[in-house]
Scaffold this motif. Structure first.
Motif, PDB file in Angstrom:
ATOM      1  N   ALA A 237      61.501 -33.006  32.678  1.00 41.23           N
ATOM      2  CA  ALA A 237      61.120 -32.891  31.268  1.00 41.23           C
ATOM      3  C   ALA A 237      60.376 -34.151  30.851  1.00 41.23           C
ATOM      4  CB  ALA A 237      62.355 -32.687  30.391  1.00 41.23           C
ATOM      5  N   VAL A 238      59.688 -34.065  29.735  1.00 41.61           N
ATOM      6  CA  VAL A 238      58.978 -35.226  29.200  1.00 41.61           C
ATOM      7  C   VAL A 238      59.982 -36.278  28.765  1.00 41.61           C
ATOM      8  CG1 VAL A 238      57.473 -35.994  27.339  1.00 41.61           C
ATOM      9  CG2 VAL A 238      57.002 -33.845  28.500  1.00 41.61           C
ATOM     10  N   LEU A 272      51.123 -32.346  21.135  1.00 41.48           N
ATOM     11  CA  LEU A 272      51.501 -31.859  19.808  1.00 41.48           C
ATOM     12  C   LEU A 272      52.539 -30.750  19.883  1.00 41.48           C
ATOM     13  CD1 LEU A 272      48.093 -31.865  17.902  1.00 41.48           C
ATOM     14  CD2 LEU A 272      49.892 -33.608  17.955  1.00 41.48           C
ATOM     15  N   GLN A 273      52.601 -30.052  20.984  1.00 40.83           N
ATOM     16  CA  GLN A 273      53.615 -29.014  21.113  1.00 40.83           C
ATOM     17  C   GLN A 273      55.013 -29.598  21.285  1.00 40.83           C
ATOM     18  OE1 GLN A 273      52.640 -26.037  24.003  1.00 40.83           O
ATOM     19  NE2 GLN A 273      50.636 -25.629  23.110  1.00 40.83           N
ATOM     20  N   ILE A 274      55.119 -30.783  21.876  1.00 38.32           N
ATOM     21  CA  ILE A 274      56.438 -31.394  22.051  1.00 38.32           C
ATOM     22  C   ILE A 274      56.714 -32.487  21.032  1.00 38.32           C
ATOM     23  CG2 ILE A 274      56.429 -30.886  24.527  1.00 38.32           C
ATOM     24  CD1 ILE A 274      55.921 -33.937  24.923  1.00 38.32           C
ATOM     25  N   ARG A 275      55.669 -33.021  20.385  1.00 36.06           N
ATOM     26  CA  ARG A 275      55.825 -34.055  19.359  1.00 36.06           C
ATOM     27  C   ARG A 275      55.035 -33.666  18.112  1.00 36.06           C
ATOM     28  NH1 ARG A 275      58.782 -35.542  23.032  1.00 36.06           N
ATOM     29  NH2 ARG A 275      58.874 -37.619  24.002  1.00 36.06           N
ATOM     30  N   PRO A 308      52.986 -23.783  26.548  1.00 31.99           N
ATOM     31  CA  PRO A 308      54.035 -24.460  25.786  1.00 31.99           C
ATOM     32  C   PRO A 308      55.333 -24.468  26.569  1.00 31.99           C
ATOM     33  CG  PRO A 308      53.701 -22.250  24.940  1.00 31.99           C
ATOM     34  CD  PRO A 308      52.638 -22.471  25.986  1.00 31.99           C
ATOM     35  N   SER A 309      56.219 -25.390  26.209  1.00 34.83           N
ATOM     36  CA  SER A 309      57.524 -25.437  26.844  1.00 34.83           C
ATOM     37  C   SER A 309      58.344 -24.220  26.438  1.00 34.83           C
ATOM     38  CB  SER A 309      58.257 -26.712  26.413  1.00 34.83           C
ATOM     39  OG  SER A 309      58.525 -26.646  25.034  1.00 34.83           O
ATOM     40  N   PRO A 310      59.393 -23.883  27.188  1.00 34.85           N
ATOM     41  CA  PRO A 310      60.233 -22.757  26.795  1.00 34.85           C
ATOM     42  C   PRO A 310      60.792 -22.910  25.387  1.00 34.85           C
ATOM     43  CG  PRO A 310      60.708 -23.409  29.052  1.00 34.85           C
ATOM     44  CD  PRO A 310      59.762 -24.435  28.491  1.00 34.85           C
ATOM     45  N   ALA A 311      61.166 -24.148  25.006  1.00 38.07           N
ATOM     46  CA  ALA A 311      61.701 -24.353  23.657  1.00 38.07           C
ATOM     47  C   ALA A 311      60.637 -24.075  22.604  1.00 38.07           C
ATOM     48  CB  ALA A 311      62.225 -25.785  23.516  1.00 38.07           C
ATOM     49  N   ALA A 312      59.410 -24.542  22.880  1.00 39.75           N
ATOM     50  CA  ALA A 312      58.331 -24.300  21.921  1.00 39.75           C
ATOM     51  C   ALA A 312      58.019 -22.819  21.827  1.00 39.75           C
ATOM     52  CB  ALA A 312      57.077 -25.082  22.336  1.00 39.75           C
ATOM     53  N   ARG A 313      58.072 -22.119  22.961  1.00 35.00           N
ATOM     54  CA  ARG A 313      57.825 -20.687  22.925  1.00 35.00           C
ATOM     55  C   ARG A 313      58.889 -19.983  22.101  1.00 35.00           C
ATOM     56  NH1 ARG A 313      56.178 -21.367  28.459  1.00 35.00           N
ATOM     57  NH2 ARG A 313      58.256 -20.858  29.208  1.00 35.00           N
ATOM     58  N   GLY A 314      60.146 -20.467  22.207  1.00 28.14           N
ATOM     59  CA  GLY A 314      61.212 -19.853  21.429  1.00 28.14           C
ATOM     60  C   GLY A 314      61.047 -20.108  19.942  1.00 28.14           C
ATOM     61  N   ARG A 315      60.676 -21.361  19.584  1.00 25.51           N
ATOM     62  CA  ARG A 315      60.500 -21.678  18.171  1.00 25.51           C
ATOM     63  C   ARG A 315      59.329 -20.917  17.579  1.00 25.51           C
ATOM     64  NH1 ARG A 315      61.386 -26.909  20.080  1.00 25.51           N
ATOM     65  NH2 ARG A 315      59.156 -27.321  20.019  1.00 25.51           N
ATOM     66  N   ALA A 316      58.302 -20.717  18.365  1.00 27.69           N
ATOM     67  CA  ALA A 316      57.124 -20.039  17.841  1.00 27.69           C
ATOM     68  C   ALA A 316      57.340 -18.537  17.722  1.00 27.69           C
ATOM     69  CB  ALA A 316      55.920 -20.304  18.744  1.00 27.69           C
ATOM     70  N   GLY A 317      58.425 -18.010  18.298  1.00 27.70           N
ATOM     71  CA  GLY A 317      58.710 -16.592  18.191  1.00 27.70           C
ATOM     72  C   GLY A 317      57.728 -15.735  18.955  1.00 27.70           C
ATOM     73  N   ARG A 318      57.306 -16.204  20.145  1.00 31.43           N
ATOM     74  CA  ARG A 318      56.307 -15.455  20.890  1.00 31.43           C
ATOM     75  C   ARG A 318      56.928 -14.263  21.585  1.00 31.43           C
ATOM     76  NH1 ARG A 318      51.447 -18.010  21.500  1.00 31.43           N
ATOM     77  NH2 ARG A 318      51.378 -20.163  20.846  1.00 31.43           N
ATOM     78  N   LYS A 328      56.213 -13.440  11.366  1.00 34.38           N
ATOM     79  CA  LYS A 328      56.950 -14.667  11.651  1.00 34.38           C
ATOM     80  C   LYS A 328      56.166 -15.866  11.132  1.00 34.38           C
ATOM     81  CE  LYS A 328      60.290 -12.711  14.028  1.00 34.38           C
ATOM     82  NZ  LYS A 328      61.689 -12.751  13.603  1.00 34.38           N
ATOM     83  N   ALA A 329      56.887 -16.813  10.544  1.00 26.74           N
ATOM     84  CA  ALA A 329      56.218 -18.025  10.060  1.00 26.74           C
ATOM     85  C   ALA A 329      55.923 -18.943  11.232  1.00 26.74           C
ATOM     86  CB  ALA A 329      57.105 -18.748   9.046  1.00 26.74           C
ATOM     87  N   LEU A 330      54.838 -19.699  11.146  1.00 21.58           N
ATOM     88  CA  LEU A 330      54.439 -20.589  12.222  1.00 21.58           C
ATOM     89  C   LEU A 330      55.138 -21.932  12.091  1.00 21.58           C
ATOM     90  CD1 LEU A 330      50.662 -19.771  12.095  1.00 21.58           C
ATOM     91  CD2 LEU A 330      52.129 -19.385  14.069  1.00 21.58           C
ATOM     92  N   GLY A 331      55.488 -22.541  13.217  1.00 17.56           N
ATOM     93  CA  GLY A 331      56.083 -23.867  13.214  1.00 17.56           C
ATOM     94  C   GLY A 331      55.017 -24.936  13.245  1.00 17.56           C
ATOM     95  N   ALA A 332      55.371 -26.161  12.810  1.00 13.50           N
ATOM     96  CA  ALA A 332      54.403 -27.258  12.777  1.00 13.50           C
ATOM     97  C   ALA A 332      53.888 -27.547  14.170  1.00 13.50           C
ATOM     98  CB  ALA A 332      55.065 -28.508  12.197  1.00 13.50           C
TER      99      ALA A 332
END
Length: 383
Positions: A237-238, A272-275, A308-318, A328-332
């Protein structure tokens, strides 16, 4: 300074070796320079310059073995590499370009920066080639990689082909990835962007490659402590580094004339996807915001979206296919792409509550407030 002007002139010209001054006395000179108002940035570069001088002197020695070569002792960072490469034909280090001019000129004719004779430069590059060829096996991989990198500053016509031929095909993933990156970056520096494009398409196509790319950048820019091996790059991981220096560096490289612009753009997206919080403030965030239209357009033309990372994919609701689910609303910091008609797609990036939209055919762009994805689709359809 409590030394004669002739001694200082000897240090400036290289007639007297500054590295021959005892360490305690050197620290005393440094403290006096601080008291006299010397620039802190210049004093920091002064330390790196002394280290670079030792590395150059060691590289020019005839009987340096692979085991004793200091290029294999640590992973060198940008502040040292830039000073080391300056007399080899590199540019003035970035952190020195903004320093004010000295209040008084030096006595007599003086060069704009450190210099090596043409004979010494040729000798240095020949030594780097021999060191890279002699450094075989896992135990000397770091030496080989960094010798290849420095050999890439040679402006001879055969440099690029020589580097490509000397790239080993090691069995482990990290060594192969680093070899791939080194050859791609040197080729781009010599005007061949194809290898770098292929590196982005293949070596940065999964989570491991993305993490390695960002970990490499973070160490290069001094966001991580000094490393004695490359193993940290292959972390699953980063790392916990903050990312402010990295975003600032990448933002300054978002220039179409920059040789590494495609890698810089790809790295900005990944970072930007992780930070995503890096976009909330700072000069670098404003620079990225101002150049979003160019970023989106170039991403469309190069067609290399980072994963994107798995966590980012989950937050983005893909969904399973990687597209946004309606409503679905978009995350920052989240990127978005959707089809809004039979022949047009839209892509966008959410920054500080604004969605910057770009049509893939270049016919439409807009900035909107943060809305659910369905509202964006309705807005574009009306437009």
């Amino acid at each position: 300074m409590s030394v004669s002007s002739d001694t200082v002139a000897g240090w400036e010209s290289g007639r007297r070796a500054l590295t021959a001054v005892p360490v305690g006395q050197m620290l005393a000179y440094r403290h006096r320079l601080m008291r006299l108002g010397a620039s802190p940035a210049l004093l920091q570069a002064f330390e790196r310059a002394l280290e670079a001088d030792v590395l150059l002197a060691s590289a020019l020695e005839e009987n340096t073995t692979a085991a004793a070569n200091p290029l294999g002792f640590m992973v060198m960072q940008r502040d040292l590499i830039e000073v080391l490469a300056w007399p080899l034909g590199g540019q003035e280090p970035e952190h020195l370009r903004s320093l004010p001019s000295p209040p008084r000129p030096r006595r007599g004719p003086s060069p704009a920066g450190p210099e090596l004779t043409a004979t010494d430069r040729t000798h240095f590059f020949n030594k780097m080639r021999r060191a890279a060829e002699a450094a075989r096996g896992d135990a000397h991989f770091l030496l080989r990689r960094q010798a290849l990198y420095l050999a890439g500053f040679d402006d001879q016509e055969d440099t690029r082909d020589w580097l490509a031929q000397r790239a080993e095909r090691p069995s482990d993933w990290l060594s192969n990835w680093l070899n791939f990156r080194s050859v791609a970056m040197v080729s781009a520096r010599h005007g061949d962007p194809d290898r770098l494009a292929y590196f982005i398409d293949t070596a940065l196509s999964d989570d491991a490659g993305e993490a390695a790319n960002l970990n490499y950048w973070a160490n290069w820019l001094g966001e991580t402590p000094l490393q004695l091996s490359d193993d940290f790059i292959a972390a699953p991981a980063v790392g916990p580094w903050p990312g402010h220096k990295l975003l600032d560096h990448l933002a300054n490289g978002l220039n179409p004339e920059h040789g590494y612009i495609d890698l810089n753009i790809h790295s900005v997206w990944s970072l930007l996807q992780i930070r995503p919080n890096l976009l909330r403030s700072g000069v670098a965030a404003r620079t990225v915001h101002d150049r979003l239209a160019m970023l989106l357009d170039r991403r469309r033309r190069t067609a290399r979206p980072p994963l994107p990372s798995p966590a980012a994919r989950g937050r983005a609701g893909r969904g399973r296919a990687g597209r946004r689910r309606p409503g679905k609303a978009l995350g920052a910091g989240c990127r978005w792409r959707t089809r809004v008609g039979p022949s047009m797609c839209m892509s966008g990036l959410l920054v500080g509550g604004e969605m910057v939209l770009q049509a893939t055919d270049g016919s439409f762009s807009a900035r909107c407030v943060d809305l659910p994805i369905k509202a964006y689709q309705e807005l574009i359809t009306r437009r």
